[in-house]
Design an enzyme around this catalytic site. Structure first.
Site, PDB file in Angstrom:
ATOM      1  N   ASP A  90       0.749  -1.309   0.118  1.00 12.57           N
ATOM      2  CA  ASP A  90      -0.202   0.208   0.183  1.00 12.57           C
ATOM      3  C   ASP A  90       0.894   1.591  -0.060  1.00 12.57           C
ATOM      4  O   ASP A  90       2.154   0.669   0.350  1.00 12.57           O
ATOM      5  CB  ASP A  90      -0.795  -0.313   1.212  1.00 12.57           C
ATOM      6  N   GLU A 185      -0.302  -1.352   5.571  1.00 15.50           N
ATOM      7  CA  GLU A 185       1.474  -0.336   6.634  1.00 15.50           C
ATOM      8  C   GLU A 185       0.739   0.589   6.421  1.00 15.50           C
ATOM      9  O   GLU A 185       1.473   1.196   8.165  1.00 15.50           O
ATOM     10  CB  GLU A 185       2.524  -0.967   6.053  1.00 15.50           C
TER      11      GLU A 185
END
Length: 420
Positions: A90, A185
Site C-alpha cells: 500500500d 502498513e
C-alpha cells in the site's frame, strides 16, 4: 565464484518491476474497517502472485485479507533458520497514488529536478542531502502530481528480483526463505491478519528503509489517543449562557498544545511528540485524534498526561461539558526484542558489507511492519530499500540503490547459511 561476481553479471529486473508496480494505485484508507482497507491493493498483489509463479515459486498465493505468501526452497542441507523478507504494497493516504507516471532521470549530475506535470514541484538538492551521493546514478521520480510509491514498492520490487535471482541460481547456498507482502502498513494495520503459523519463519527483515547501507534496529513506540468532547447544543439565536460548543472546546485543546517542543515540527532524533492528525464534529460532539511517539516506551504515558492536563484546564471553563480520552497501543520499539537476538543485526550488517557498502546502524522516527512482527515472535529489523521523501510528490528512488538492496538480500541469506 563469489557472490560479488555473480551479482555483477546479473541482469537485474528490479527497475522494470518497480516501474510497473508504482503505476498500480494501492492507496490504503484509514477510515475503512475492511481488511484490506481498500480492495485495489489486491490488484498489485495478484500481479505479484502471477510473477512469483512465473519465476517458479509454485506455492505463491494471495489470501482473503490481502497478504501474499510464497516460499523460496532451501538450497543447503544445513539446518538454517527460516528467514522472511517482507514489504508492504500500500501507499500513503497523505498524497494521491492514482495515475503515477514514473520518470527515470538518467546519469544524475547534482541538479534540481523539476517535475514535468507541475513545474512548481522541484526536488531541490539543498532539501535532499542524499542526492549528493547519487552523482552518475539514475533517479526515479513521479511526474509532479502524485507520490511515487517507492514507499514501499521499492522493497517489493527488490524482494521480487531477489526471488528471481535465487530461483535461477540454485548454486547459491541459503536456507528456506519466506516472502510476505502485506497491505495497510501505512494505516497501522499491516500485520493485523498475518498468519504467523502459516508464515513459519524464525527471523525476518522488512525492506522498507531509506539511505543506502542503512539498517534500522530502533523505532518509535507508538500509541493512538482520541479525545471525545461532549458539549451543549442550543439554537444559536437563543444560545447565550447555554451553548458550550464541542468544536470550540476541541479547538482550544489543540491550540493549547506546546508550540516549541513535543511536536513533529520542533523535534528530531530521539525526541518524542504528540501530534493531532484529525479533528471533526459538531456543536454537541467533537473529537480529536492524536498519534503519540517516543523511542522510550515509558515516555508515552508522560506525553499522554500532557494532553490530559491541557484538556482538564480547557474543560474547566465549560461547566456543563465533559470529555473522554481513549488510548490505544499501536506498536512498540522493536529494539526491545532485537537486543535479545543479536545475530539478526550482526548477520544483516555483514550482508550489507558484502554488498560493498559501509553499514549504518540507526534508529527511525517511525515504525514498520517489523515493529509489530518483532513482538509477534518474528524479530524483524528494517533494511534500506532506497526510498526517499516518503508520502510526498517529491518522493524519489535510485536505480543503483535498489540494485544494491537486491544484492544485500542475497548476501544476508548466504550469511545465515554460512553461520548455521
Amino acid at each position: 565464484m563469489s557472490i560479488y561476481t555473480l551479482m555483477n553479471n546479473y541482469n537485474f529486473t528490479v527497475t522494470e518491476r518497480f516501474m510497473r508496480y508504482v503505476q498500480v494505485d494501492t492507496q490504503s484508507d484509514p477510515h475503512s474497517t475492511a481488511s484490506p482497507t481498500t480492495e485495489k491493493q489486491k490488484n498489485l498483489s495478484r500481479i505479484l502472485v502471477d510473477e512469483l509463479k512465473a519465476i517458479g515459486i509454485d506455492d505463491a498465493h494471495l489470501d482473503d485479507f490481502g497478504y501474499v505468501y510464497a516460499t523460496i526452497p532451501a538450497t543447503t542441507d544445513k539446518d538454517v533458520p527460516v528467514l522472511c523478507f517482507c514489504s508492504h504494497v500500500d501507499t500513503s493516504p497523505d498524497c494521491s497514488g492514482a495515475g503515477v507516471k514514473p520518470i527515470i532521470h538518467k546519469n544524475y549530475q547534482g541538479q534540481d529536478l523539476i517535475l514535468p506535470d507541475d513545474n512548481s514541484q522541484i526536488i531541490k538538492k539543498a532539501d535532499h542531502p542524499d542526492l549528493a551521493d547519487q552523482i552518475g546514478n539514475d533517479i526515479i521520480t513521479a511526474s509532479g502530481t502524485t507520490l511515487l510509491g517507492a514507499d514501499n514498492k521499492a522493497g517489493v520490487a527488490e524482494i521480487m528480483d531477489a526471488a528471481n535471482y535465487f530461483i535461477n541460481h540454485p548454486e547459491v547456498k541459503h536456507g528456506k526463505i519466506r516472502i510476505l507482502f502485506t497491505p495497510d502498513e501505512e494505516v497501522g494495520r499491516g500485520v493485523n491478519n498475518v498468519d504467523m503459523t502459516k508464515l513459519g519463519a524464525d527471523f525476518g527483515y522488512t525492506m522498507d528503509g531509506e539511505t543506502l547501507g542503512s539498517l534500522e534496529n530502533e523505532t518509535f513506540s507508538a500509541d493512538g489517543l482520541k479525545i471525545t468532547v461532549y458539549g451543549v447544543s442550543s439554537h444559536p439565536g437563543f444560545a447565550k449562557g447555554k451553548m458550550e460548543s464541542a468544536i470550540k472546546i476541541a479547538s482550544e485543546i489543540v491550540s493549547a498544545l506546546p508550540k516549541d517542543h513535543l511536536s513533529p515540527e520542533t523535534t528530531e532524533a530521539k525526541e518524542g511528540f504528540v501530534h493531532p492528525v484529525e479533528i471533526g464534529g459538531n456543536v454537541e460532539l467533537a473529537s480529536v485524534s492524536f498519534i503519540i511517539r517516543d523511542h522510550i516506551t515509558a515516555n508515552l504515558a508522560k506525553h499522554e498526561e500532557v494532553i490530559k492536563q491541557i484538556a482538564d484546564r480547557v474543560i474547566a471553563n465549560y461547566p456543563f461539558s465533559r470529555y473522554e480520552i481513549k488510548v490505544s497501543e499501536q506498536y512498540r520499539n522493536f529494539k526491545e526484542v532485537l537486543d535479545l537476538h543479536p545475530q539478526v543485526i550482526e548477520n544483516a550488517l555483514e550482508g550489507i558489507r558484502r554488498s560493498g557498502l559501509e553499514p549504518k546502524l540507526q534508529s527511525i522516527r517511525g515504525g514498520t511492519d517489523g515493529s509489530r512482527l518483532s513482538f509477534m515472535g518474528l524479530p524483524c529489523p528494517n533494511v534500506f530499500a532506497g526510498e526517499h521523501a516518503f508520502h510526498s510528490k517529491h518522493e524519489w528512488a535510485s536505480v543503483q540503490d535498489m540494485q544494491k538492496a537486491v544484492e544485500t538480500i542475497v548476501n544476508i541469506a548466504q550469511v545465515w547459511e554460512e553461520r548455521a
